[in-house]
Scaffold this motif. Structure first.
Motif, short mmCIF file in Angstrom:
data_model
loop_
_atom_site.label_atom_id
_atom_site.label_comp_id
_atom_site.label_asym_id
_atom_site.label_seq_id
_atom_site.Cartn_x
_atom_site.Cartn_y
_atom_site.Cartn_z
N ALA A 231 0.84 -1.21 0.00
CA ALA A 231 0.00 0.00 0.00
C ALA A 231 0.87 1.25 0.00
O ALA A 231 0.58 2.22 -0.72
CB ALA A 231 -0.93 -0.01 1.20
N ARG A 232 1.92 1.25 0.82
CA ARG A 232 2.84 2.41 0.84
C ARG A 232 3.50 2.58 -0.52
O ARG A 232 3.70 3.71 -1.00
CB ARG A 232 3.89 2.23 1.93
N GLY A 233 3.84 1.47 -1.16
CA GLY A 233 4.45 1.55 -2.47
C GLY A 233 3.52 2.13 -3.52
O GLY A 233 3.96 2.73 -4.49
N LEU A 234 2.21 1.97 -3.30
CA LEU A 234 1.22 2.52 -4.22
C LEU A 234 0.79 3.94 -3.84
O LEU A 234 -0.10 4.51 -4.47
CB LEU A 234 -0.02 1.62 -4.25
N GLY A 235 1.44 4.49 -2.80
CA GLY A 235 1.15 5.86 -2.41
C GLY A 235 0.12 6.03 -1.32
O GLY A 235 -0.22 7.16 -0.94
N ALA A 236 -0.41 4.92 -0.78
CA ALA A 236 -1.40 5.01 0.30
C ALA A 236 -0.69 5.16 1.64
O ALA A 236 0.48 4.81 1.79
CB ALA A 236 -2.29 3.76 0.31
N ARG A 237 -1.41 5.68 2.61
CA ARG A 237 -0.91 5.82 3.98
C ARG A 237 -1.77 4.98 4.89
O ARG A 237 -2.88 5.40 5.26
CB ARG A 237 -0.93 7.29 4.40
N PRO A 238 -1.32 3.78 5.26
CA PRO A 238 -2.17 2.84 6.00
C PRO A 238 -2.76 3.41 7.29
O PRO A 238 -3.96 3.25 7.54
CB PRO A 238 -1.22 1.67 6.28
N ALA A 239 -1.95 4.07 8.11
CA ALA A 239 -2.46 4.57 9.39
C ALA A 239 -3.55 5.61 9.17
O ALA A 239 -4.61 5.57 9.80
CB ALA A 239 -1.31 5.16 10.21
N ARG A 240 -3.31 6.54 8.25
CA ARG A 240 -4.30 7.57 7.98
C ARG A 240 -5.57 6.96 7.39
O ARG A 240 -6.69 7.39 7.71
CB ARG A 240 -3.72 8.61 7.01
N THR A 241 -5.41 5.95 6.54
CA THR A 241 -6.58 5.29 5.94
C THR A 241 -7.42 4.62 7.00
O THR A 241 -8.66 4.70 6.98
CB THR A 241 -6.13 4.27 4.89
N ARG A 242 -6.77 3.93 7.95
CA ARG A 242 -7.53 3.25 9.01
C ARG A 242 -8.27 4.25 9.89
O ARG A 242 -9.42 4.02 10.28
CB ARG A 242 -6.59 2.38 9.85
N ILE A 243 -7.61 5.35 10.23
CA ILE A 243 -8.27 6.37 11.06
C ILE A 243 -9.47 6.95 10.32
O ILE A 243 -10.56 7.13 10.90
CB ILE A 243 -7.27 7.47 11.44
N ALA A 244 -9.31 7.25 9.04
CA ALA A 244 -10.42 7.79 8.26
C ALA A 244 -11.55 6.79 8.13
O ALA A 244 -12.74 7.16 8.17
CB ALA A 244 -9.93 8.21 6.87
#
Length: 338
Positions: A231-244
């Motif tokens: 996910a990080r390699g694709l530009g996503a931010r896992p922690a921020r995504t989970r919080i959102a």
């Protein structure tokens, strides 16, 4: 080819778009049915007159009673369908549902406390307590279930424990406060019967914000399904995504529960049925769930009006009757697959 690329191939897109259009047509039919069916069935002409002509004899029935009820079912269905799909993607647990995992129970416990101990009765007052209860349980469930290492079994057990504890508290408060019991006896089983235009107007902004947030999470949560590193390699931010995602679930579940009580299984059944049509891609799964969950919600409400006419069953009772066997079937199928 990655999983996301496989499920978003070009030949599949027209079929999914056509399917979504068909789902919208089904929803339109159920909306019309909800306006027409009740203790006194109305033909289409009277329904239209009741919507547009204040002098019509059907105006009071349609415009002031059935229209708010129908719109409340639409908004609550959208909220619960999206919340269930987001929860299943976030936890990677196909049994995740706001009702099954205790999110609705947290909102219910907070609302019951506000009603009984603080005397809060307005929707705007109750909805903030519902948000607090739903958000607290969502965070607690994620922590108790193991966070990133959560398994479906651990989440299901944690949700069952939270559900039992919170609903025991709700029942205890109602038994100790007879006035509170009279106010909440229909609300706690999940009902659209007490819908009012003011409630619908106040609910709509919360559902709109939650829905927009949930739909915006489709791409990053698709990436998250491949693992945090990918996910990080694709530009996503896992922690921020989970919080959102937790924020979206809290908004959607809190608003729906404050308005019509804890209705279960809508968020469990619909994403499973939709997944068979769209695959796991959330860019299609979420819109389909937002359209088809109100079909189930309003369909359950209409069925409840018809089965015991001139009385009626609450929508929450009908969804339990429909969803219980579905839940048991899915658990048994997973055991057989394992």
């Amino acid at each position: 080819m990655t999983l996301i690329q496989a499920v978003t191939s070009a030949p599949a897109r027209p079929r999914r778009a056509a399917g979504l259009l068909g789902a919208l047509l089904i929803l339109s039919g159920v909306l019309a049915l909800s306006l027409a069916v009740g203790a006194r069935p109305l033909p289409a002409g009277q329904v239209w007159a009741g919507l547009t002509d204040a002098a019509s004899p059907a105006y009071t029935v349609v415009h002031q009673m059935r229209l708010p009820r129908t719109l409340l079912g639409l908004l609550a269905g959208v909220a619960l369908g999206l919340a269930g799909a987001v929860m299943q993607a976030l936890t990677r647990n196909p049994l995740a549902d706001p009702g099954v995992l205790g999110i609705n129970a947290g909102a219910s416990a907070a609302v019951v406390s506000a009603l009984s101990f603080l005397g809060v009765t307005s929707f705007l007052g109750l909805v903030w307590f519902a948000f607090a209860g739903a958000g607290t349980v969502a965070v607690l469930l994620y922590a108790v279930g193991g966070g990133r290492g959560a398994t479906p079994a651990r989440l299901a057990l944690a949700g069952a424990a939270l559900n039992a504890a919170l609903y025991s508290y709700v029942n205890a408060v109602q038994l100790l406060d007879t006035e509170s019991l009279d106010r909440m006896r229909f609300w706690t089983v999940g009902s659209l019967a007490s819908a009012q235009g003011s409630t619908v107007a106040r609910l709509a902004p919360f559902v709109l914000v939650g829905a927009v947030l949930a739909l915006a999470l489709a791409r990053p949560m698709n990436a998250l399904a491949l693992g945090d590193d990918a996910a990080r390699g694709l530009g996503a931010r896992p922690a921020r995504t989970r919080i959102a995602a937790i924020a979206a679930v809290t908004l959607l579940c809190g608003a729906a529960t404050a308005a019509c009580g804890p209705i279960v299984f809508v968020g469990l059944m619909v994403p499973h049925l939709v997944r068979a049509l769209t695959g796991p891609d959330l860019r299609w799964l979420l819109p389909y769930s937002a359209v088809l969950a109100p079909v189930l919600m309003l369909g359950a409400d209409v069925l409840g009006r018809v089965l015991v006419r001139p009385s009626e069953l609450q929508a929450g009772v009908v969804t339990v009757v429909l969803g219980g066997p579905f839940f048991l079937y899915f658990v048994r199928r997973r055991k057989a697959g394992a």
